[in-house]
Design a protein around this motif. Structure first.
Motif, PDB file in Angstrom:
ATOM      1  N   ARG A   1      -8.818  12.918   3.046  1.00 40.34           N
ATOM      2  CA  ARG A   1      -7.820  13.918   3.504  1.00 40.34           C
ATOM      3  C   ARG A   1      -8.248  15.262   3.966  1.00 40.34           C
ATOM      4  O   ARG A   1      -7.980  15.554   4.882  1.00 40.34           O
ATOM      5  CB  ARG A   1      -6.754  14.041   2.277  1.00 40.34           C
TER       6      ARG A   1
ATOM      7  N   VAL B   1      -8.513   9.455  -2.191  1.00 40.58           N
ATOM      8  CA  VAL B   1      -8.899   9.821  -0.927  1.00 40.58           C
ATOM      9  C   VAL B   1      -8.721  11.207  -0.519  1.00 40.58           C
ATOM     10  O   VAL B   1      -8.606  11.646   0.542  1.00 40.58           O
ATOM     11  CB  VAL B   1      -7.774   9.014   0.138  1.00 40.58           C
ATOM     12  N   SER B   2      -8.927  12.166  -1.618  1.00 41.02           N
ATOM     13  CA  SER B   2      -8.915  13.662  -1.569  1.00 41.02           C
ATOM     14  C   SER B   2     -10.292  14.019  -0.420  1.00 41.02           C
ATOM     15  O   SER B   2      -9.656  14.754   0.311  1.00 41.02           O
ATOM     16  CB  SER B   2      -9.257  14.170  -2.917  1.00 41.02           C
TER      17      SER B   2
ATOM     18  N   GLU C   1       0.810   5.525  -0.230  1.00 41.13           N
ATOM     19  CA  GLU C   1      -0.072   7.028  -0.423  1.00 41.13           C
ATOM     20  C   GLU C   1       0.917   7.737  -1.274  1.00 41.13           C
ATOM     21  O   GLU C   1       2.020   8.005  -1.140  1.00 41.13           O
ATOM     22  CB  GLU C   1       0.054   7.491   1.140  1.00 41.13           C
TER      23      GLU C   1
ATOM     24  N   VAL D   1       0.977  -1.152  -0.017  1.00 42.30           N
ATOM     25  CA  VAL D   1      -0.079  -0.014   0.019  1.00 42.30           C
ATOM     26  C   VAL D   1       0.839   1.156  -0.005  1.00 42.30           C
ATOM     27  O   VAL D   1       1.848   1.251   0.880  1.00 42.30           O
ATOM     28  CB  VAL D   1      -0.785   0.180   1.153  1.00 42.30           C
TER      29      VAL D   1
ATOM     30  N   GLU E   1      -4.511   6.249  -2.345  1.00 43.61           N
ATOM     31  CA  GLU E   1      -4.083   5.168  -1.699  1.00 43.61           C
ATOM     32  C   GLU E   1      -3.779   4.212  -2.863  1.00 43.61           C
ATOM     33  O   GLU E   1      -4.799   3.953  -3.581  1.00 43.61           O
ATOM     34  CB  GLU E   1      -4.799   4.415  -0.610  1.00 43.61           C
TER      35      GLU E   1
ATOM     36  N   ASN F   1      -4.932  13.130  -4.005  1.00 41.24           N
ATOM     37  CA  ASN F   1      -4.548  12.117  -3.051  1.00 41.24           C
ATOM     38  C   ASN F   1      -5.080  10.547  -3.313  1.00 41.24           C
ATOM     39  O   ASN F   1      -6.166  10.669  -3.410  1.00 41.24           O
ATOM     40  CB  ASN F   1      -4.865  12.672  -1.808  1.00 41.24           C
TER      41      ASN F   1
END
Length: 184
Positions: A172, A168-169, A133, A131, A147, A145
């Protein structure tokens, strides 16, 4: 009483669909010679054409699933060259499938280079998945953003990497707002 097994000779030749292949199959009987059972467990490698056809069937069967996955999915060679993308990847990255398939995955991950792919390859060989980021770059040069879940994918003729990009904006942004609220 209805008989379930045909009477067979001690060894019967079974002719499969392919006329050049014949197998001798042992026939087993019980002590009373009442029931007969033929065991035909013979495991063989598939001929090359059958492997190709099997691969085509599997691809067509799962193609709808591939394109319905919520994450952006990219299948790449071990060097990062993009081989296949799903519809969500086209949407999230604002590139067409044809454009994406001429690119390297490192072109889409800000700050990525061939060294990152080497680290990924080494990690994947010892772990089930990895994983990461990161920040990705769209065709219009906007950033978001993500993952990235990366695992290996092995087919009959080559090893590949499978990248699942999850935007994942929003998460975040929510985390940042929560952190700011907690500092006040």
């Amino acid at each position: 009483m209805k008989k379930f097994f045909k009477k067979k000779t001690p060894t019967q030749v079974i002719e499969p669909r392919h006329p050049t292949v014949k197998m001798k199959v042992p026939v087993y009987t019980d002590g009373t010679d009442r029931d007969r059972l033929s065991i035909t467990r013979q495991v063989r490698d598939l001929p090359e054409m059958q492997k190709v056809r099997t691969g085509e069937i599997v691809l067509s069967k799962y193609e709808r699933l591939f394109h319905s996955i919520y994450d952006s999915v990219m299948i790449t060679g071990m060097e990062g060259d993009i081989l296949e993308v799903n519809a969500r990847a086209e949407h999230n990255f604002i590139w067409s499938k044809d454009d994406l398939c001429t690119m390297n995955v490192t072109d889409l991950i800000a700050g990525a280079d061939s060294e990152l792919l080497k680290v990924i390859g080494d990690s994947i060989s010892t772990e089930k998945y990895l994983v990461v980021e990161a920040v990705c770059v769209r065709a219009d040069e906007s950033r978001f953003n993500v993952e990235i879940m990366i695992n290996s994918l092995t087919t009959l003729d080559r090893d590949m990497l499978c990248f699942f990009f999850r935007d994942v904006s929003l998460r975040r942004d929510a985390e940042e707002k929560l952190a700011q609220a907690n500092t006040k």
